[in-house]
Scaffold this active site. Sequence first.
Site, mmCIF file in Angstrom:
data_model
loop_
_atom_site.group_PDB
_atom_site.id
_atom_site.type_symbol
_atom_site.label_atom_id
_atom_site.label_comp_id
_atom_site.label_asym_id
_atom_site.label_seq_id
_atom_site.Cartn_x
_atom_site.Cartn_y
_atom_site.Cartn_z
ATOM 1 N N TRP A 36 2.980 -10.871 3.293
ATOM 2 C CA TRP A 36 3.563 -9.559 3.823
ATOM 3 C C TRP A 36 4.010 -8.327 2.931
ATOM 4 C CZ3 TRP A 36 8.075 -6.442 3.877
ATOM 5 C CH2 TRP A 36 8.125 -5.590 4.937
ATOM 6 N N ASP A 37 4.384 -8.865 1.557
ATOM 7 C CA ASP A 37 4.922 -8.108 0.180
ATOM 8 C C ASP A 37 4.314 -8.461 -0.947
ATOM 9 O OD1 ASP A 37 6.526 -6.063 -0.447
ATOM 10 O OD2 ASP A 37 8.384 -7.469 -0.830
#
Length: 295
Positions: free
Chosen positions: A195-196
Amino acid sequence: MIDIPDELIAQHVRYDGEAGRAYVASLAARATRFLEHWELRPDGPTMYGRCALVVPVLRADGTRAVLKLQDVDEETVGEPVALRAWHGDGAVRLLDSEDATGTLLLERLDSDRLLDDLPDSREATLIVARLLAHLTTTPAPPGLRRLGDLAEAMLDDTPAALEETPDPTTRRLLSDCAAAVREVADAPGDRLLHWDLHFENVLAADRAPWLAIDPKPLAGDPGFDLFPALWNRFDADEVLWRFDAMTEVLGLDRARARAWTLGRVLQNSLWQIEEGEAPLDAHLEIARRLRKHPC
């Protein structure tokens, strides 16, 4: 004594006021408790990220590690789950954890060698893509946030956000992003997503050229994981090259990956609007470029 950097204190106070100040004040005692519990010795100056305090340590057998102290929220709660699932394969290795407090004992990587320092942003993008191609082969463990739920919430929140968006061009663009998400929301995927994974969340290591750190994991389609590397060191003229290169390395359906990337633009824009701010120009430009991209 564990040093708490003034910058970390300021960040927590800025976001959470006195509650943030009280939380940071508790970190020294928590660090001391885990140093004793895991038989660790401090081994260098403390470091910090947006939310976490990181203490370089030595284990009882002399192994170099880091103690990571952070609050538990909907993003950080899944970090040990993801790291256990990856088992050090493409990501930092989890050595121990206490899930109730979000405290992690991690292998120590080379904090002086960030992927963000690589001069060639295209090569950095390809390194992120190769890591994602590897990490997202893992099925998401039970209990993580699910992209399908996030997509549903985004679509529910979009009408009100559009009403608060005065610029008609921005409204149309965000409406197009929402329409793209609706087209793929019935198949949100089940892979373990980081996600990041931007350039600053990739560090060099002795046992591998590059490893991912700081996941904010969820279960979903790998196309949702491309956005950070499109925005990092933003260059409008490089957006489509990065997108094409990453989808090729990951072997993704380009149209679906575009839809989920537009979903990331929508997600970030909704957060901005909720805070009373306009969507970021760079995010909107990514959407403009991808919207016209022939997939």
